[in-house]
Every structure is written in C-alpha cells, then in structure tokens.
Design a protein around this motif. Sequence first.
Motif, mmCIF file in Angstrom:
data_model
loop_
_atom_site.group_PDB
_atom_site.id
_atom_site.type_symbol
_atom_site.label_atom_id
_atom_site.label_comp_id
_atom_site.label_asym_id
_atom_site.label_seq_id
_atom_site.Cartn_x
_atom_site.Cartn_y
_atom_site.Cartn_z
ATOM 1 N N UNK A 213 0.837 -1.203 0.000
ATOM 2 C CA UNK A 213 0.000 0.000 0.000
ATOM 3 C C UNK A 213 0.873 1.256 0.000
ATOM 4 N N UNK A 214 1.844 1.319 0.889
ATOM 5 C CA UNK A 214 2.692 2.511 0.983
ATOM 6 C C UNK A 214 3.567 2.669 -0.257
ATOM 7 N N UNK A 215 4.021 1.541 -0.810
ATOM 8 C CA UNK A 215 4.843 1.606 -2.017
ATOM 9 C C UNK A 215 4.084 2.188 -3.185
ATOM 10 N N UNK A 216 2.840 1.763 -3.347
ATOM 11 C CA UNK A 216 2.000 2.306 -4.425
ATOM 12 C C UNK A 216 1.737 3.792 -4.211
ATOM 13 N N UNK A 217 1.495 4.177 -2.951
ATOM 14 C CA UNK A 217 1.279 5.595 -2.638
ATOM 15 C C UNK A 217 2.515 6.404 -2.993
ATOM 16 N N UNK A 218 3.681 5.905 -2.609
ATOM 17 C CA UNK A 218 4.924 6.621 -2.852
ATOM 18 C C UNK A 218 5.199 6.846 -4.329
ATOM 19 N N UNK A 219 5.034 5.806 -5.123
ATOM 20 C CA UNK A 219 5.278 5.940 -6.558
ATOM 21 C C UNK A 219 4.233 6.842 -7.194
ATOM 22 N N UNK A 220 2.983 6.737 -6.722
ATOM 23 C CA UNK A 220 1.936 7.622 -7.248
ATOM 24 C C UNK A 220 2.271 9.086 -6.992
ATOM 25 N N UNK A 221 2.710 9.401 -5.775
ATOM 26 C CA UNK A 221 3.044 10.780 -5.440
ATOM 27 C C UNK A 221 4.165 11.301 -6.333
ATOM 28 N N UNK A 222 5.198 10.489 -6.518
ATOM 29 C CA UNK A 222 6.312 10.920 -7.353
ATOM 30 C C UNK A 222 5.872 11.100 -8.801
ATOM 31 N N UNK A 223 5.046 10.176 -9.257
ATOM 32 C CA UNK A 223 4.570 10.218 -10.639
ATOM 33 C C UNK A 223 3.692 11.435 -10.901
ATOM 34 N N UNK A 224 2.672 11.611 -10.083
ATOM 35 C CA UNK A 224 1.658 12.632 -10.368
ATOM 36 C C UNK A 224 2.205 14.041 -10.218
ATOM 37 N N UNK A 225 3.259 14.218 -9.422
ATOM 38 C CA UNK A 225 3.759 15.569 -9.207
ATOM 39 C C UNK A 225 4.750 16.021 -10.274
ATOM 40 N N UNK A 226 5.002 15.145 -11.243
ATOM 41 C CA UNK A 226 5.808 15.550 -12.403
ATOM 42 C C UNK A 226 5.111 15.209 -13.712
ATOM 43 N N UNK A 227 3.987 14.513 -13.622
ATOM 44 C CA UNK A 227 3.264 14.112 -14.826
ATOM 45 C C UNK A 227 1.869 14.719 -14.804
ATOM 46 N N UNK A 228 1.786 15.953 -15.215
ATOM 47 C CA UNK A 228 0.501 16.629 -15.336
ATOM 48 C C UNK A 228 0.511 17.378 -16.667
ATOM 49 N N UNK A 229 -0.648 17.750 -17.139
ATOM 50 C CA UNK A 229 -0.805 18.190 -18.520
ATOM 51 C C UNK A 229 0.190 19.256 -18.961
ATOM 52 N N UNK A 230 0.279 20.341 -18.240
ATOM 53 C CA UNK A 230 1.157 21.450 -18.650
ATOM 54 C C UNK A 230 2.429 21.476 -17.816
ATOM 55 N N UNK A 231 3.136 20.378 -17.814
ATOM 56 C CA UNK A 231 4.376 20.279 -17.057
ATOM 57 C C UNK A 231 5.485 21.043 -17.781
ATOM 58 N N UNK A 232 6.718 20.797 -17.391
ATOM 59 C CA UNK A 232 7.845 21.555 -17.953
ATOM 60 C C UNK A 232 8.940 20.598 -18.408
ATOM 61 N N UNK A 233 9.240 20.627 -19.692
ATOM 62 C CA UNK A 233 10.373 19.885 -20.252
ATOM 63 C C UNK A 233 11.016 20.752 -21.321
ATOM 64 N N UNK A 234 12.325 20.904 -21.248
ATOM 65 C CA UNK A 234 13.054 21.684 -22.234
ATOM 66 C C UNK A 234 14.394 21.025 -22.524
#
Length: 343
Positions: A213-234
């Motif tokens: 449970x905690x492992x899934x939460x941890x990866x979700x948090x890391x994923x969602x906070x850099x993978x959103x529609x108008x993110x930043x990549x250059x």
Amino acid sequence: MTNIKTLKKEVAPYEKSTTKESVWQMINTLGPFFLLWFLAYQSLSISYWLALVPIVIAAGFLTRIFIIFHDCTHFSFFKSRKANRAVGTAMGVLTLFPFDQWGHDHAVHHATSGNLDKRGTGDIWTLTIDEYIAAPLKTRLAYRFYRNPFVMFVLGPIYVFLLKNRFNRKNARKKERNNTYLVNVIIVALIALLSVTLGWQEFLLVQGSIFMVSGSIGIWLFYVQHTFEDSYFEEDKEWQYVLAAVEGSSFYKLPKVMQFLTGNIGYHHVHHLSPRVPNYKLEQAHENTEPLQNVPTISLLTSLKSLRFKLWDEENKTFVSFRGIKSSAKSSARISTEAKPEL
C-alpha cells in the motif's frame, strides 16, 4: 510567473530546520506506526480483513517515515549532517531504501528534472512523441509495459524497493556501497528476528500488506507531481532550474489528513525550488511566497487525469496519451499549413 529570479531568495528563510519540530515529527510518526503495526498483528487472530484497517493507516505513516528519510538525504531534517545520516539510514531500513544510493540519485533528479537532455537518473522514464515514433518496436513495447498503471504502481514498488535498492549503482563510491550493505544486513536481520518471534506468515501478511500500500502511494506521489498536462520539459540549452521547479513540479492540494500522512510533499514545487526546506516548513513557505501560489495545482480528482499521460509533446508543450499521437500530428500539420504564405 513573476519575480522568477528572486524566488529562491524569498524561500531561503524557511531552509533552517528546527530540532524540536524534527524530533516531534519523529515521535508523532514512528509512535503511531509501531502501534498500528501491533494492532494489525493482533487483529490477524480475528480476521485479516479486520487487520486491513490498521494496515492501511500504517501504510500512510510509513509514507510519512519515507518523507523523514527523504529530508535526511537532503540534509534538511536536522542541522547536523551526522544526525541526518544516522536518522536517514534508520528510516531507510524501515522503508527499504539505502541512504547514500538514493540520496545520490535523488540529487541528480533535482538537478535535471525537466531537462530532456539529462534524463535517466532518479526519474520516471519519459519519451517525447518523436522519440517514441522513432524507437524500434521492442522499445515501444517496453515503454508501453512500463507505463501501464498495474506495472507502475503494483509491480513497480516490488521491483524498486525490494530488488533495485538492494544493489549498488555502477561506479558507486566505497562509502555509498558500504551503506547499502549495512542497510541490507539490518533489513535481513530484522526480517529474520520478527519472522521467528511473530511467525513468518503473520509478519509477511502485516508488513507485506503495509509495504504494498505505501509503495503504491509513494510511486503515485512521485509520478503525479511531475506528470501533469502542462508540465515543464526543455532541452538543455533552454532549461532553467527555477522554471523546472515551479512549473515542472505541481502543488498537489490534498485534504489535511492526507497532507499530514504524506509529509507535506504535495508542496512539491517548493521542495524542488529549495530542497533544504524541511517538510514541516513547506506549507509556510508556500503561503508566504505569493508567486508560489500561482503554480500548477492539482487535486485528488484532477490528478487521476495523469494516468492517461504517456508522452511529452515538444511541439505543444504538453503531455498526451498514446492516442494523442495522431491528434498532435494533425495539429502540427495544420499549423504548418496555416503558416505557409498564399501563392
């Protein structure tokens, strides 16, 4: 985003840790975790389904333990580097993370987040549309497998926490290698001790469930906070650290209980801007720094949209799904056609 050049200076006053707050956070995190673990173990004599209640809550507190570990790797939880290292290593045992190895990879992640030319260490595998189209079939299949939610959030914790973390990275220094060995030995010793004392089946049911449970939460948090529609990549020549922090890291606005259990990591934009801010001061830094209140914000509901984001569209500066490849190509073709001068 205003005052982009002065943002780091505005956040600097919050970078100092407070020993009293750090110690209290350890008490109000470790105490409930061990109590809930014991309650889950006792509940097994009645029903595993009853034990699931304290197990799920304990998983939240294990996530909070990881945030303490995380702060220690940034040397931001205590003023003393020795204290950060000692506490961080201990928290690493509980969360199955070697202190020095993860600290190295995570530092690279902070230094390169959103940089298209420096991907590959401490981040989530992300391809651009052009890279995906140009990749051989086996790479595209591997990428689709990797980006499958079941693989990422269920199999991912098993691979990363149980397997990958047990081995040193290539070219790791002696100090880092020894820390990994030390953490591994302590983990094995604890598992053996608790299995003999409590019974290996009971231990596995409780700790294994909390881990998943905690492992899934941890990866979700890391994923969602850099993978959103108008993110930043250059590309490297255009990449800017501050912009990558405040535009490429979201403000994950969570209910207060979840904010507590996740150690305020929802204020990820503040953390990426200044990793030396301890987690218990992230909210304060956000609230008192006006420009930081205008960053990309996601909620529990809107964050679910990120599950369909698979590829980065360099042309339109946005994440798209695999199906979005065609629509993105059509959009680019239309823009190209409209830009042609009339004859």
